[in-house]
Design a protein around this motif. Structure first.
Motif, PDB file in Angstrom:
ATOM      1  N   ARG A  80       0.836  -1.209   0.000  1.00  0.00           N
ATOM      2  CA  ARG A  80       0.000   0.000   0.000  1.00  0.00           C
ATOM      3  C   ARG A  80       0.867   1.252   0.000  1.00  0.00           C
ATOM      4  O   ARG A  80       0.604   2.206  -0.738  1.00  0.00           O
ATOM      5  CB  ARG A  80      -0.930  -0.017   1.220  1.00  0.00           C
ATOM      6  CG  ARG A  80      -1.829   1.217   1.312  1.00  0.00           C
ATOM      7  CD  ARG A  80      -2.903   1.057   2.369  1.00  0.00           C
ATOM      8  NE  ARG A  80      -3.919   0.111   1.928  1.00  0.00           N
ATOM      9  CZ  ARG A  80      -4.154  -1.065   2.477  1.00  0.00           C
ATOM     10  NH1 ARG A  80      -3.409  -1.472   3.509  1.00  0.00           N
ATOM     11  NH2 ARG A  80      -5.094  -1.853   2.020  1.00  0.00           N
ATOM     12  N   GLU A  81       1.920   1.264   0.793  1.00  0.00           N
ATOM     13  CA  GLU A  81       2.795   2.438   0.856  1.00  0.00           C
ATOM     14  C   GLU A  81       3.495   2.671  -0.478  1.00  0.00           C
ATOM     15  O   GLU A  81       3.592   3.804  -0.949  1.00  0.00           O
ATOM     16  CB  GLU A  81       3.821   2.255   1.976  1.00  0.00           C
ATOM     17  CG  GLU A  81       4.797   3.411   2.135  1.00  0.00           C
ATOM     18  CD  GLU A  81       4.154   4.707   2.580  1.00  0.00           C
ATOM     19  OE1 GLU A  81       4.732   5.778   2.315  1.00  0.00           O
ATOM     20  OE2 GLU A  81       3.059   4.667   3.193  1.00  0.00           O
ATOM     21  N   VAL A 112      -1.267 -12.492  -0.211  1.00  0.00           N
ATOM     22  CA  VAL A 112      -1.253 -11.186  -0.869  1.00  0.00           C
ATOM     23  C   VAL A 112      -0.899 -11.342  -2.344  1.00  0.00           C
ATOM     24  O   VAL A 112      -1.349 -10.567  -3.190  1.00  0.00           O
ATOM     25  CB  VAL A 112      -0.267 -10.234  -0.164  1.00  0.00           C
ATOM     26  CG1 VAL A 112      -0.338  -8.838  -0.751  1.00  0.00           C
ATOM     27  CG2 VAL A 112      -0.555 -10.182   1.337  1.00  0.00           C
ATOM     28  N   ILE A 113      -0.103 -12.354  -2.678  1.00  0.00           N
ATOM     29  CA  ILE A 113       0.176 -12.667  -4.079  1.00  0.00           C
ATOM     30  C   ILE A 113      -1.077 -13.221  -4.745  1.00  0.00           C
ATOM     31  O   ILE A 113      -1.433 -12.845  -5.872  1.00  0.00           O
ATOM     32  CB  ILE A 113       1.325 -13.684  -4.187  1.00  0.00           C
ATOM     33  CG1 ILE A 113       2.620 -13.107  -3.634  1.00  0.00           C
ATOM     34  CG2 ILE A 113       1.515 -14.135  -5.637  1.00  0.00           C
ATOM     35  CD1 ILE A 113       3.749 -14.120  -3.525  1.00  0.00           C
ATOM     36  N   SER A 118      -7.299  -4.352  -2.009  1.00  0.00           N
ATOM     37  CA  SER A 118      -7.619  -3.047  -2.583  1.00  0.00           C
ATOM     38  C   SER A 118      -6.667  -1.979  -2.054  1.00  0.00           C
ATOM     39  O   SER A 118      -6.292  -1.979  -0.879  1.00  0.00           O
ATOM     40  CB  SER A 118      -9.062  -2.671  -2.236  1.00  0.00           C
ATOM     41  OG  SER A 118      -9.384  -1.393  -2.752  1.00  0.00           O
ATOM     42  N   GLY A 119      -6.245  -1.088  -2.946  1.00  0.00           N
ATOM     43  CA  GLY A 119      -5.394   0.025  -2.551  1.00  0.00           C
ATOM     44  C   GLY A 119      -3.919  -0.279  -2.538  1.00  0.00           C
ATOM     45  O   GLY A 119      -3.117   0.559  -2.135  1.00  0.00           O
ATOM     46  N   THR A 120      -3.535  -1.468  -3.003  1.00  0.00           N
ATOM     47  CA  THR A 120      -2.139  -1.874  -2.932  1.00  0.00           C
ATOM     48  C   THR A 120      -1.562  -2.132  -4.326  1.00  0.00           C
ATOM     49  O   THR A 120      -2.292  -2.344  -5.293  1.00  0.00           O
ATOM     50  CB  THR A 120      -1.962  -3.164  -2.099  1.00  0.00           C
ATOM     51  OG1 THR A 120      -2.544  -4.266  -2.813  1.00  0.00           O
ATOM     52  CG2 THR A 120      -2.610  -3.029  -0.734  1.00  0.00           C
ATOM     53  N   LYS A 371      -8.037   3.314  -8.871  1.00  0.00           N
ATOM     54  CA  LYS A 371      -7.355   4.533  -8.466  1.00  0.00           C
ATOM     55  C   LYS A 371      -6.928   4.419  -7.003  1.00  0.00           C
ATOM     56  O   LYS A 371      -7.705   4.063  -6.123  1.00  0.00           O
ATOM     57  CB  LYS A 371      -8.244   5.755  -8.651  1.00  0.00           C
ATOM     58  CG  LYS A 371      -7.512   7.075  -8.415  1.00  0.00           C
ATOM     59  CD  LYS A 371      -8.373   8.284  -8.770  1.00  0.00           C
ATOM     60  CE  LYS A 371      -7.562   9.570  -8.644  1.00  0.00           C
ATOM     61  NZ  LYS A 371      -8.389  10.769  -9.000  1.00  0.00           N
ATOM     62  N   ILE A 372      -5.648   4.731  -6.759  1.00  0.00           N
ATOM     63  CA  ILE A 372      -5.087   4.630  -5.423  1.00  0.00           C
ATOM     64  C   ILE A 372      -5.263   5.960  -4.706  1.00  0.00           C
ATOM     65  O   ILE A 372      -5.037   7.037  -5.274  1.00  0.00           O
ATOM     66  CB  ILE A 372      -3.572   4.279  -5.505  1.00  0.00           C
ATOM     67  CG1 ILE A 372      -3.378   2.941  -6.220  1.00  0.00           C
ATOM     68  CG2 ILE A 372      -2.959   4.256  -4.111  1.00  0.00           C
ATOM     69  CD1 ILE A 372      -4.011   1.767  -5.555  1.00  0.00           C
ATOM     70  N   ASP A 373      -5.646   5.893  -3.450  1.00  0.00           N
ATOM     71  CA  ASP A 373      -5.769   7.081  -2.610  1.00  0.00           C
ATOM     72  C   ASP A 373      -4.367   7.479  -2.161  1.00  0.00           C
ATOM     73  O   ASP A 373      -3.767   6.819  -1.306  1.00  0.00           O
ATOM     74  CB  ASP A 373      -6.657   6.794  -1.410  1.00  0.00           C
ATOM     75  CG  ASP A 373      -6.928   8.014  -0.552  1.00  0.00           C
ATOM     76  OD1 ASP A 373      -6.181   9.009  -0.657  1.00  0.00           O
ATOM     77  OD2 ASP A 373      -7.884   7.982   0.244  1.00  0.00           O
TER      78      ASP A 373
END
Length: 377
Positions: A80-81, A112-113, A118-120, A371-373
């Motif tokens: 995410r970062e 995670v793979i 969402s967001g990553t 779209k990423i926040d």
């Protein structure tokens, strides 16, 4: 139900710049079309923006205070970062550690793979950086180096897919290991090595394809003893490099770019990325972030705080065109892993893209159409 998205600006395609629009489907996560605009269709506001392929980072240890070896939700936080800084796909990179610790880390990475939260950024797989390295060239790796075997790597691969593995080919049995791993289709690269030029050439001839953080943690170039750096500069088609302008001098970066056609950039980022100065973990090691760098107690560089958007700006600052810099932070890394649908903007490719202003600051990031926040991701 299909959700169409349309962006306007200067779009970088494999054939060069297109002033126009890029259309993609948020449901499929794929690019539908890229079309030029002329006359009344010209979007003057959009012309202020560059639209580039999303960044591809094949060497990521951490970010946001989390390290891949922590297990738990660490890799989700890391992905995410990095997405907030334009990285749309990455490899979660492990540290040299006891085998039990590596297994725990891989078990946490696997979900995670399998399904991107969402967001990553998309976690493509694992970069196993050790433990099959030279204990005399650990760099910031903990002292758990050991000799590898095909059976052991296959055991780890069954836990989570290993897309890339770093090996010191001069260690006993490791040239055979390089050949065996390459035969399985795994991408093998040379790193954390005291090997000679000749040993580097032999590893390339036996299936190794690249080098881990070129110049760092490998035998240096001398005109009478070219070392592993010499083998890379003379023979490699691909290699990583860390362009934080701390690990490698700009002149050495430019020299490597002239020698290695598909030199690509990685962050080698740590838990300290995106965090204030202070103390963090890198595997089992305590590291300290100060003045933009990350170091062990003895001052040894220990990964970086680099993000890929800053890597892009650094490349431009040392004289690369934006088009060339984009290839170094996106396309070449995707090519190295054989990813024809990432690292480029074309119809049918994943809608992994970044939007930048004229100062190359990130305006927007899309991962597979989402779209990423950037503020609160």
């Amino acid at each position: 139900m299909s959700l169409q998205q349309q962006l306007h600006g200067q779009v970088l395609t494999p054939d060069g710049w297109v002033h126009g629009q890029i259309r993609f489907d948020q449901t499929s996560g794929r690019i539908d079309a890229i079309a030029s605009e002329t006359g009344d269709a010209r979007d003057t506001a959009g012309s202020e923006y560059y639209i580039l392929p999303g960044f591809v980072d094949l060497h990521v240890h951490g970010a946001g205070g989390k390290d891949t070896m922590e297990a738990g939700d660490a890799v989700q936080v890391i992905a995410r970062e990095h997405a907030r800084h334009g990285t749309t796909s990455l490899l979660a990179t492990t540290m040299t550690a006891p085998m039990a610790d590596i297994e725990v880390a891989l078990r946490a990475i696997q979900p995670v793979i399998a399904q991107r939260p969402s967001g990553t950024a998309r976690v493509l797989g694992v970069h196993l950086e050790g433990p099959y390295i030279n204990p005399g060239k650990l760099g910031a790796q903990p002292d758990f180096a050991g000799l590898g075997s095909l059976q052991q790597v296959q055991h780890l691969h069954a836990i989570a897919p290993i897309r890339l593995i770093t090996v010191a080919p001069e260690m006993p049995g490791h040239l055979d290991l390089v050949r065996e791993l390459a035969a399985t289709g795994m991408q093998v690269q040379i790193g954390h090595t005291l090997g000679t030029y000749e040993e580097g050439v032999a590893a390339l001839e036996n299936g190794a394809k690249g080098f881990t953080h070129l110049y760092n943690a490998m035998s240096r170039l001398d005109h009478r003893a070219p070392g592993m750096v010499g083998a890379a500069l003379a023979h490699a088609q691909f290699s990583e490099i860390i362009p934080d302008l701390l690990h490698v001098h700009p002149g050495a970066i430019r020299a490597a770019m002239r020698a290695i056609p598909h030199l690509y950039c990685v962050t080698d980022s740590t838990a300290a990325s995106g965090m204030p100065d202070g103390q963090y973990m890198l595997g089992r090691q305590v590291v300290h972030k100060c003045l933009g760098g990350v170091r062990l107690e003895d001052g040894t560089l220990a990964g970086s705080t680099l993000t890929m958007d800053q890597a892009l700006r650094n490349l431009v600052s040392i004289g690369l065109s934006l088009e060339e810099a984009s290839k170094r932070v996106s396309t070449y890394a995707a090519d190295y892993l054989g990813l024809t649908e990432r690292g480029r903007l074309s119809a049918g490719a994943f809608a992994d893209l970044v939007v930048l202003d004229r100062q190359l600051n990130l305006i927007a990031v899309y991962v597979e159409g989402e779209k990423i926040d950037l503020a609160n991701a």
